[in-house]
Design an enzyme around this catalytic site. Structure first.
Site, PDB file in Angstrom:
ATOM      1  N   LYS A  28       0.842  -1.197   0.000  1.00 52.69           N
ATOM      2  CA  LYS A  28       0.000   0.000   0.000  1.00 52.69           C
ATOM      3  C   LYS A  28       0.877   1.247   0.000  1.00 52.69           C
ATOM      4  CE  LYS A  28      -4.027   1.948   2.471  1.00 52.69           C
ATOM      5  NZ  LYS A  28      -4.905   1.804   3.661  1.00 52.69           N
ATOM      6  N   SER A 103      -9.698   1.549   2.503  1.00 54.85           N
ATOM      7  CA  SER A 103      -8.874   2.360   1.632  1.00 54.85           C
ATOM      8  C   SER A 103      -7.782   1.565   0.917  1.00 54.85           C
ATOM      9  CB  SER A 103      -8.228   3.494   2.432  1.00 54.85           C
ATOM     10  OG  SER A 103      -7.388   2.974   3.447  1.00 54.85           O
ATOM     11  N   SER A 127      -9.868  -0.737   6.642  1.00 65.13           N
ATOM     12  CA  SER A 127      -9.292  -0.602   5.304  1.00 65.13           C
ATOM     13  C   SER A 127      -8.564  -1.819   4.753  1.00 65.13           C
ATOM     14  CB  SER A 127      -8.369   0.606   5.255  1.00 65.13           C
ATOM     15  OG  SER A 127      -9.150   1.766   5.184  1.00 65.13           O
TER      16      SER A 127
HETATM   17  N1  GLN Z   1     -13.280   3.931   5.879  1.00 66.15           N
HETATM   18  C1  GLN Z   1     -12.613   4.301   7.087  1.00 66.15           C
HETATM   19  C2  GLN Z   1     -12.182   5.737   7.007  1.00 66.15           C
HETATM   20  O1  GLN Z   1     -12.409   6.310   5.997  1.00 66.15           O
HETATM   21  C3  GLN Z   1     -11.471   3.403   7.356  1.00 66.15           C
HETATM   22  C4  GLN Z   1     -10.237   3.800   6.661  1.00 66.15           C
HETATM   23  C5  GLN Z   1      -9.034   3.019   7.067  1.00 66.15           C
HETATM   24  O2  GLN Z   1      -9.114   1.975   7.729  1.00 66.15           O
HETATM   25  N2  GLN Z   1      -7.877   3.562   6.709  1.00 66.15           N
HETATM   26  O3  GLN Z   1     -11.639   6.282   7.902  1.00 66.15           O
END
Ligand code: GLN
Length: 424
Positions: A28, A103, A127
């Site tokens: 990532k 994400s 994410s």
């Molecule tokens: N969807 C969640 C957010 O937008 C989780 C994102 C994540 O785990 N980085 O914060």
């Protein structure tokens, strides 16, 4: 429209030989890779090339892996679809035309498409698990402190962990074996308690005979019918293999999405202060005082969603509002932790659908941030409580994959790997 899973392709490593010999890994793009640009999906870091490897990357390379690229992601990890990336969206290889989740959408898509054998994501509020569910692959969010965050660009440090994505539970557990463990460069890392196994991969034996699985009623509220049907089938197959299932209640999780977003945005507003054109980000050409110069770089470099969160987080922490928002969210977080602890006195693992809905159509959810935040209802409680969880594929509905989430007690990775492998 870009459909690629990668922001940057590369070919780096290995530096040693071990369990990942010959394995290709997607990383990532918020995880530092020496000499390979690391953008966090943001225009702010479009040209940033880190001088060092994150601990997890060092460990991958030493274990024989080759890093084949940096994967697309929501900007700074803020999103559930990978569409807030400054580099455009990624298509879902398991359901073309839909989002891959987020994400860590690029990591899940790379694995689902076979562009990398396995991948690393980061999970602040779901994410790793969300994109695993949406792309039909396996994802693990480790117990807070099991995996080093050294070299992970922080979004909300008290919530996040780096975690593996892979086509099978065993491959995900194998990757976790390589990246887990104490790191003197991250003081929040912890050694698992005595009695922890040497290998999580060895636990992927499908043996759930005698396991007690709790199903929190609150995590089935508002779940799409097709998702619930697939989830029920998964429970049935656990029972067929000798597990028992029972209903449990976690009343506090009704507050989890609100608490999570207040805490995550508050931490983000502080963490992202370093992107100012002086410490990080493109040098500013604006004249005037430093405040104008910082503002110009941040106006240009950050996308909508990131700006929204910095503003809300700053507001939640400000004098006069701190007690109404941030302090209340911390109370809710403590309540969520307690609820989970009590549940684990009665059951070995907790099961729920990972995502309450099938993958969104590309473009569908961006219009409505609240809809996007609510989709995290089943994943964020786990981060608030610092617990481990796995998402495993469990069939399809409406042309998109469904994921089942199994949550364990702190450092209970062995149990969730075992239970997950019974479903695969
Ligand atoms: N969807 C969640 C957010 O937008 C989780 C994102 C994540 O785990 N980085 O914060």
């Amino acid at each position: 429209m870009s459909t690629s899973a990668f922001i940057t392709t590369a070919e780096v490593g290995p530096t040693g030989s071990g369990p990942l010999d010959g394995v290709t890994v997607g990383v990532k793009d918020n995880i530092s890779t020496a000499g390979v640009r690391t953008t966090c999906g943001s225009a702010m870091l479009e040209g940033y090339v880190p001088p060092y490897d994150a601990t997890v990357v060092e460990r991958l390379k030493a274990a024989g892996a080759t890093v084949v690229g940096k994967t697309n992601m929501d900007e700074f990890g803020m999103g559930t679809t990978t569409e807030t990336s400054a580099f455009g969206p990624t298509d879902n290889p398991a359901a073309p035309g839909r989002v891959p989740g987020g994400s860590s959408g690029g990591s899940a898509a790379a694995v689902a498409a076979g562009d990398a054998d396995v991948a690393l994501g980061s999970d602040t509020g779901g994410s790793v698990r969300c994109p695993a569910a949406f792309c039909g692959v396996v994802g693990i969010k480790p117990t807070y402190g099991l995996v080093s965050r050294y070299g992970l660009v922080a979004y909300a440090n008290s919530l996040e962990q780096i975690g593996p994505l892979a086509p099978t539970v065993e491959a995900a557990a194998e990757l976790l074996d390589v990246i887990a463990g104490v790191d003197e460069r991250d003081a929040t890392t912890r050694a698992p308690p005595a009695g922890a196994p040497d290998s999580y991969a060895d636990a992927a034996d499908g043996d759930v005979d005698g396991l007690t699985v709790g199903v929190p009623t609150e995590l089935l509220e508002g779940v799409d019918e097709g998702v619930e049907a697939a989830f029920d089938e998964a429970l049935e197959s656990l029972r067929d293999r000798g597990a028992t299932t029972e209903t449990v209640s976690l009343p506090s999780v009704e507050t989890a999405v609100q608490a999570y977003y207040v805490i995550a945005m508050s931490e983000a507003s502080s963490n992202l202060a370093r992107f100012d054109g002086v410490r990080y980000g493109p040098a500013t050409e604006a004249d005037g005082d430093w405040n104008d110069a910082f503002a110009a770089v941040r106006e240009e470099g950050f996308g909508e969603e990131v700006k929204r969160r910095i503003l809300l987080g700053t507001y939640a922490l400000s004098a006069g509002y701190h007690d109404d928002y941030y302090a209340k969210a911390q109370d809710a977080r403590a309540w969520v932790k307690r609820d989970f602890e009590e549940a684990f006195e009665a059951v070995d693992v907790l099961a729920s659908p990972t995502m309450p809905v099938p993958p969104f159509e590309l473009g569908e959810s961006l219009e409505d941030p609240l809809q996007m935040y609510l989709a995290d209802a089943n994943t964020v409680p786990v981060n608030l409580a610092n617990l481990p969880a796995i998402s495993v594929p469990a069939g399809e509905t409406d042309g998109g994959p469904v994921g089942v989430q199994l949550v364990g007690p702190a450092f209970g990775e062995e149990t969730i790997v075992r239970a997950g492998s019974a479903l695969a």
